[in-house]
Scaffold this motif. Structure first.
Motif, short mmCIF file in Angstrom:
data_model
loop_
_atom_site.label_atom_id
_atom_site.label_comp_id
_atom_site.label_asym_id
_atom_site.label_seq_id
_atom_site.Cartn_x
_atom_site.Cartn_y
_atom_site.Cartn_z
N PRO A 188 0.82 -1.22 0.00
CA PRO A 188 0.00 0.00 0.00
C PRO A 188 0.85 1.27 0.00
CG PRO A 188 -0.77 -1.57 1.66
CD PRO A 188 0.56 -2.06 1.18
N ASP A 189 0.29 2.32 -0.58
CA ASP A 189 0.94 3.63 -0.58
C ASP A 189 0.78 4.28 0.79
OD1 ASP A 189 1.77 3.42 -3.17
OD2 ASP A 189 0.02 4.45 -4.01
N ARG A 190 1.54 5.35 1.00
CA ARG A 190 1.42 6.12 2.24
C ARG A 190 0.10 6.89 2.23
NH1 ARG A 190 6.66 6.92 4.48
NH2 ARG A 190 5.98 8.85 5.47
N ILE A 191 -0.57 6.90 3.38
CA ILE A 191 -1.87 7.55 3.49
C ILE A 191 -1.85 8.56 4.64
CG2 ILE A 191 -3.06 5.51 2.58
CD1 ILE A 191 -3.89 4.85 5.46
N ILE A 192 -2.87 9.40 4.69
CA ILE A 192 -3.04 10.38 5.76
C ILE A 192 -3.90 9.75 6.85
CG2 ILE A 192 -3.77 12.70 6.36
CD1 ILE A 192 -1.46 12.55 4.37
N ALA A 193 -3.40 9.74 8.09
CA ALA A 193 -4.12 9.09 9.19
C ALA A 193 -3.98 9.94 10.45
CB ALA A 193 -3.59 7.68 9.42
N ARG A 194 -4.59 9.48 11.54
CA ARG A 194 -4.57 10.19 12.80
C ARG A 194 -3.16 10.20 13.39
NH1 ARG A 194 -7.68 7.15 15.22
NH2 ARG A 194 -9.65 8.27 14.96
N ARG A 195 -2.73 11.36 13.88
CA ARG A 195 -1.43 11.46 14.50
C ARG A 195 -1.41 10.67 15.80
NH1 ARG A 195 2.79 15.01 14.08
NH2 ARG A 195 1.61 16.33 12.65
N GLY A 196 -0.34 9.93 15.99
CA GLY A 196 -0.19 9.16 17.21
C GLY A 196 -0.77 7.76 17.15
N ALA A 197 -1.43 7.41 16.04
CA ALA A 197 -2.00 6.06 15.92
C ALA A 197 -0.87 5.04 15.83
CB ALA A 197 -2.90 5.97 14.70
N ARG A 198 -0.98 3.96 16.61
CA ARG A 198 0.08 2.96 16.63
C ARG A 198 0.07 2.08 15.38
NH1 ARG A 198 2.81 2.18 21.29
NH2 ARG A 198 2.09 3.33 23.13
N GLN A 199 -1.08 1.87 14.79
CA GLN A 199 -1.17 0.99 13.63
C GLN A 199 -2.17 1.57 12.65
OE1 GLN A 199 -2.13 -3.05 14.55
NE2 GLN A 199 -1.95 -3.75 12.44
N VAL A 200 -1.74 1.70 11.41
CA VAL A 200 -2.59 2.20 10.34
C VAL A 200 -2.66 1.12 9.27
CG1 VAL A 200 -2.92 4.00 8.61
CG2 VAL A 200 -1.93 4.58 10.83
N GLY A 201 -3.84 0.71 8.89
CA GLY A 201 -4.01 -0.39 7.95
C GLY A 201 -4.51 0.06 6.60
N SER A 202 -4.34 -0.81 5.64
CA SER A 202 -4.85 -0.60 4.28
C SER A 202 -5.20 -1.97 3.72
CB SER A 202 -3.81 0.09 3.40
OG SER A 202 -4.33 0.34 2.12
N VAL A 203 -6.32 -2.07 3.02
CA VAL A 203 -6.86 -3.35 2.58
C VAL A 203 -6.04 -3.88 1.40
CG1 VAL A 203 -8.88 -4.52 1.62
CG2 VAL A 203 -9.15 -2.78 3.37
N THR A 204 -5.70 -5.16 1.48
CA THR A 204 -5.09 -5.88 0.37
C THR A 204 -5.98 -7.07 0.01
OG1 THR A 204 -3.75 -7.24 1.87
CG2 THR A 204 -2.76 -5.20 1.03
N SER A 205 -5.65 -7.72 -1.07
CA SER A 205 -6.51 -8.78 -1.57
C SER A 205 -6.45 -10.03 -0.71
CB SER A 205 -6.11 -9.13 -3.02
OG SER A 205 -6.92 -10.17 -3.52
N ALA A 206 -5.29 -10.38 -0.19
CA ALA A 206 -5.15 -11.61 0.60
C ALA A 206 -3.88 -11.48 1.43
CB ALA A 206 -5.10 -12.83 -0.31
N GLU A 207 -3.63 -12.51 2.25
CA GLU A 207 -2.40 -12.55 3.02
C GLU A 207 -1.20 -12.82 2.12
OE1 GLU A 207 -1.94 -11.91 6.15
OE2 GLU A 207 -4.03 -11.62 6.71
N ARG A 208 -1.34 -13.86 1.32
CA ARG A 208 -0.30 -14.21 0.35
C ARG A 208 -0.95 -14.35 -1.01
NH1 ARG A 208 3.14 -19.24 2.17
NH2 ARG A 208 4.21 -18.60 0.25
N GLY A 209 -0.47 -13.58 -1.96
CA GLY A 209 -1.09 -13.58 -3.28
C GLY A 209 -0.39 -14.50 -4.26
#
Length: 664
Positions: free
Chosen positions: A196-217
């Motif tokens: 995933p590309d870099r995204i804008i998220a809440r400051r101080g958040a410990r983990q920021v996620g982004s959806v991918t198709s699967a665990e291993r493609g």
């Protein structure tokens, strides 16, 4: 207290040249206070400078101003440490922050330098020293190192690169290729799970996620070919499927083609399909030859591929092994932007199809969007330019590029077996010696003015082995007449030997050698220079061991030339013989392998269908067929020609040689 103290006055910042001018005025008869006021100096400081200079015999090199009272290393020693750290980073064996702090402490112990007490308690330098050391040496910085395999670091050396440019110059002079007829091809993997590309998220958040198709493609191999003027042919896809269907590349770029195999990697048959696709889009023919530069992958140098290239006017030139990261245009300027564009396109696909999973059949459509963004004319031309292919530039790479090969830079063991190896200074080793080792004595007029108080330490000549350096008559004459000696650097003054302080804070002890014109040798003891290599020498690999195990090492080769192509053909035929021999031996041994119930039927059907196609095996003694042998009858193989015979027809020895080979 702040880490960096802000100065509030200009005391102690006067230039040394100002003191020199004021000194001349004072000696000319001007008063001390008037001269100090004229040059903007403190009269007490000017008095101290005049007193120091008079005491030193009018020596101008007198230090003035404030000096750090707690500095561990001098400026010259820190410069040596800085050069050492840069050299380690250049050869890809850089030191971490903790390693530098430990090295600094070990240097203070080695050279007996004054240091804070906390250094001894912790066994390393302090955080504050490291921060100020990095600030004083602005050429250093803490960087995140990129993982580089040992093969890539050591294979990119002057010899391999020169061999590639020699072959490139050979084919360019032979066929007069123009830029539009010089192509580079390589494969890359496109997966269904993007980064995933870099995204804008809440400051101080410990983990920021982004959806991918699967665990291993799943991965699809894409072969791309570009030429030196910036054009690219349609891509070629290799899908991880047993059978290829045309609708796999329905959404791909116009003119795309593909093939399939269970692994999804480029294999011999798939590369043959790609060569046909390449010939179609480049119009290669014996009358219009095309230069194709590529790596040494096994599928690229298959004998069938070489025969196809030879027939259709494709001249195939390979890179040296493990050097494509520097010499391949696609790796230098195309695949990086392509992977970034593919990841961004995959992110857009996931947002446009929420809740759906990306499959391998969506990858051609993604590449349709990503290729125009990455395979631009400027990117492709930059790749050929930065590798020195077009325009041709064999002197593009500097010694800094070859620095990682310093670790394994050693003589060829094959050449070493032919004769003794002489002392060879490689171009990669630019590290200066830690101390002077050999000084040549020459008769000069200055030697007659040297004082009899020069330092000379005679070595005992009793009970010395024959290999040691024994003083001859000429050396004894030199000892008797110290005017013939040369004073080592750092001892130019005519003071007594007691003034030469053997403090380890300046250096360590070593024994340099003095050589006269007649070849006689004398030994002196003198301190060596400050060098971190005394504590931590630069890494150096041991001599390479000769072995025949493993795959054959490739090199940069024009594979479509007849000698090289015939050598590949012989290797292919020998490999087929070994494979058949192993299959026959497996059948004779009656070896059993563990299989599940589902695969047993498939293996049985495959054996029944292929049994008629297999070549019949005959005994070299009685010429009876293997199919006519009795149950559990044992066979033995010749160790030379790999032919088979009944064990009863032979002597039954473990190392059997048939009569045909024995007669030769």
């Amino acid at each position: 207290m702040p880490r960096v103290r802000q100065r509030k006055t200009t005391k102690g910042r006067a230039d040394l040249s100002t003191y020199k001018q004021a000194y001349d005025d004072v000696k000319a008869g001007s008063s001390l206070r008037t001269t100090a006021e004229k040059h903007g100096l403190n009269h007490c400081s000017l008095f101290r400078y005049v007193h120091k200079r008079d005491a030193a015999g009018n020596d101008e090199n007198q230090e003035m101003g404030y000096k750090a009272h707690n500095r561990v290393f001098t400026r010259e020693q820190e410069l040596e440490l800085s050069k050492y750290l840069i050299r380690c980073a250049d050869i890809y064996f850089g030191l971490t922050k903790k390693d530098v702090m430990k090295l600094a402490y070990e240097l203070t112990v080695k050279y007996n330098l004054s240091r804070p007490r906390t250094w001894d308690d912790n066994g390393m330098a302090g955080e504050e020293w490291f921060r100020m050391f990095m600030k004083r040496n602005s050429e250093l910085s803490v960087r995140a190192a990129q993982a580089t395999s040992l093969s890539r670091a050591t294979s990119f050396n002057r010899k391999n690169v020169d061999a590639f440019y020699d072959n490139l110059a050979n084919v360019m002079d032979r066929y007069k290729f123009e830029p539009q007829n010089i192509y580079n091809v390589d494969e890359t993997g496109i997966t269904t799970v993007q980064k995933p590309d870099r995204i804008i998220a809440r400051r101080g958040a410990r983990q920021v996620g982004s959806v991918t198709s699967a665990e291993r493609g799943a991965l699809v191999t894409v072969a791309i070919a570009v030429n030196a003027i910036g054009n690219a042919i349609p891509p070629f896809f290799v899908f991880p499927r047993v059978r290829y269907q045309d609708h796999f590349v329905r959404d791909g770029p116009i003119g795309s083609a593909g093939s399939a195999n269970p692994s999804g990697w480029m294999q011999d048959e798939s590369f043959m399909h790609f060569l046909d696709h390449f010939r179609k889009h480049t119009n290669a023919s014996p009358s219009r030859k095309i230069l194709l530069v590529l790596d040494n992958h096994a599928s690229h140098i298959h004998i069938n591929a070489l025969d196809f290239c030879k027939t259709n006017g494709i001249v195939m030139l390979s890179f040296p092994p493990h050097c494509s990261h520097k010499l391949q245009p696609l790796d230098r300027s195309v695949f990086g932007p392509l992977k970034k564009a593919v990841n961004s396109t995959c992110d857009g696909w996931m947002r446009s199809h929420p809740g759906k999973t990306m499959t391998i059949y969506d990858i051609p459509g993604i590449l349709t969007t990503a290729m125009p963004l990455a395979l631009t004319q400027s990117n492709i031309q930059a790749g050929f330019r930065t590798t020195g292919i077009v325009p041709f530039n064999r002197h593009l790479f500097t010694e800094l590029d070859f620095a990682p090969a310093f670790v394994t830079d050693r003589p060829n063991p094959l050449e070493a077996a032919d004769g003794p190896i002489q002392n060879i200074n490689t171009l990669e080793d630019k590290t200066p010696p830690t101390s002077p080792s050999i000084l040549t004595l020459e008769p000069q007029e200055e030697m007659e003015e040297l004082s009899n108080e020069a330092l000379l330490v005679q070595q005992p000549t009793e009970n010395m082995p024959q290999c040691s350096q024994v003083l001859d008559k000429e050396q004894e004459n030199i000892i008797a007449n110290p005017k013939l000696l040369i004073i080592l650097p750092g001892h130019e003054s005519s003071s007594s030997a007691q003034q030469i302080s053997p403090k380890p804070s300046k250096s360590s002890q070593s024994i340099p050698v003095l050589t006269t014109q007649t070849g006689s040798i004398m030994t002196l003891t003198t301190p060596s220079l400050f060098s971190p290599e005394v504590i931590r020498p630069l890494p150096k690999a041991p001599p390479r061991k000769l072995t025949n195990r493993g795959r054959k090492t490739r090199k940069s080769t024009i594979y479509t030339d007849t000698p090289e192509k015939e050598e590949i053909r012989r290797e292919y035929e020998n490999r087929l013989k070994r494979t058949k021999a192993k299959q026959v031996k497996k059948r004779l041994d009656g070896g059993k392998t563990k299989t599940n119930a589902r695969s047993r039927g498939k293996i049985k059907m495959h054996q029944e269908s292929s049994s008629s196609e297999e070549e019949e095996c005959y005994c070299v003694v009685c010429m009876s067929a293997y199919s006519e042998s009795r149950p559990r009858e044992k066979w033995i193989q010749c160790t030379v020609c790999k032919m088979w015979a009944h064990e009863e027809c032979t002597q039954g020895s473990l190392s059997y040689v048939c009569h045909n080979c024995d007669s030769e």
